[in-house]
Design a protein around this motif. Structure first.
Motif: not given
Lengths: 202, 202
Positions: A201-202, A84-85, A152-153, A144-145
DNA sequence: CAGATTCCGCATCGATCGATGCGGAAGTCG
DNA sequence: CGACTTCCGCATCGATCGATGCGGAATCTG
């Protein structure tokens, strides 16, 4: 040394190895490694103990092949979820998958990788350790994911991917226990939703 | 009908029932119900099978008494946690307790109530069901406690206490699995902290 | 002490565990 | 067809499973 040819001489096997493995998987899934006797296994597989030993080696080898099959079959949601992205997508995919797999009405409840041998007698120690490694591998893959997600932020930089991964796998293993205890699918979904509501949350 | 007197006639028992039960608990804890053989149990208890049967009935009865002991001993943190004044205190107490109990160096890893019989052969079904009930009772107790917390305004009114309880027990059971897999105490503490960070705010 | 009662060491029970030997049946090759 | 290879039904292996019978030793009461 010859390469293994696809059409060996002699009398061909009278049963489908793949289907026998599937049947064995269901028995191990339901009764656990040591709880599944050869009698129970071979009856479900529809073959004699002689055939089982000839085709799979012994009980432990049979279980190893079953676990492999489980990883690529019922547990395949896991690998897919990792692709999943977003990290939230991964977590959602893992929890959705584990809930679906552990509460499918036509299959044994719970997770084969969790409940087959959390404990064991001396004779089952090797399988117990194998399953421990299986679970730890799952954790490592998630970790790892999530590390990648931080890079990747996708996850906040302050997030510790190791801790978050441990948090997710812990919850997933807990779902497996609940499912084995007969807790229904909907209730686990609600719990998983609540769990995901606390996602960073970002 | 006479009341049971504390000083029975005849030769007194040559071992301490309480200590024998403690030893049996450790064996069941480590090897599970079916994984713990009578040979292994009685050797650890320091008594003969004859004495075991005379004192405890049979293997299943022995396990029932062991589970009782476990609830009042290693698992006593659970009852104490429920008495915390706030729902967050309850959750913190439960998770702290389960982590401490399942990762104590001098004791078997994991939770006896989770890993003793997630699966079983035909002969262990009764114990498996007993443990399922034990886990479900734990959940019910947490749920009732959280319902009260909502009533008291300790938890937001929008919070579903059933779901929150299921969420907490799921995570707790997951910790038991992780501990059985050898995950260390500190790592579980961090995961639990992360879990609690998502706790509902008033 | 005598009698009653309980405990426990020893041997063993039938059932089941995982695993194997044997020999005929079934199939593939030349 | 005949030689060869593999498969599988049947019987059974030694080990271990949980559980029990027996009888002498130990400790109580009177």
């Amino acid at each position: 040394m010859e390469t293994k040819q696809s059409c060996p001489v002699g009398r061909p096997r009278g049963f489908d190895t793949d289907e026998a493995l599937e049947r064995a998987m269901l028995v191990f899934w339901e009764h656990g490694y040591e709880g599944a006797s050869l009698t129970c296994l071979t009856r479900a597989m529809g073959i004699s103990t002689t055939s089982m030993y000839a085709a799979f080696g012994n009980k432990e080898e049979l279980f190893r092949k079953v676990l492999e099959r489980y990883s690529e079959g019922p547990s395949a949601y896991f690998t897919r979820a990792l692709e999943e992205p977003t990290a939230l997508g991964v977590a959602t995919g893992v929890l959705t998958g584990v809930i679906r797999t552990t509460t499918r009405p036509s299959r044994p409840r719970g997770c084969l990788g969790v409940q087959s041998a959390l404990t064991a007698s001396d004779g089952g120690r090797a399988v117990r350790d194998l399953l421990t490694a299986w679970r730890n591998d799952s954790h490592t893959a998630v970790r790892d994911r999530f590390r990648r997600a931080v890079d990747e932020g996708d996850l906040p930089a302050r997030t510790d991917p190791d801790v978050l991964a441990r948090c997710l796998t812990t919850f997933a293993f807990g779902i497996a226990v609940q499912a084995a205890s007969g807790v229904c699918r909907d209730e686990l979904r609600e719990a998983a939703d609540a769990f995901l509501r606390g996602w960073p949350q970002a």
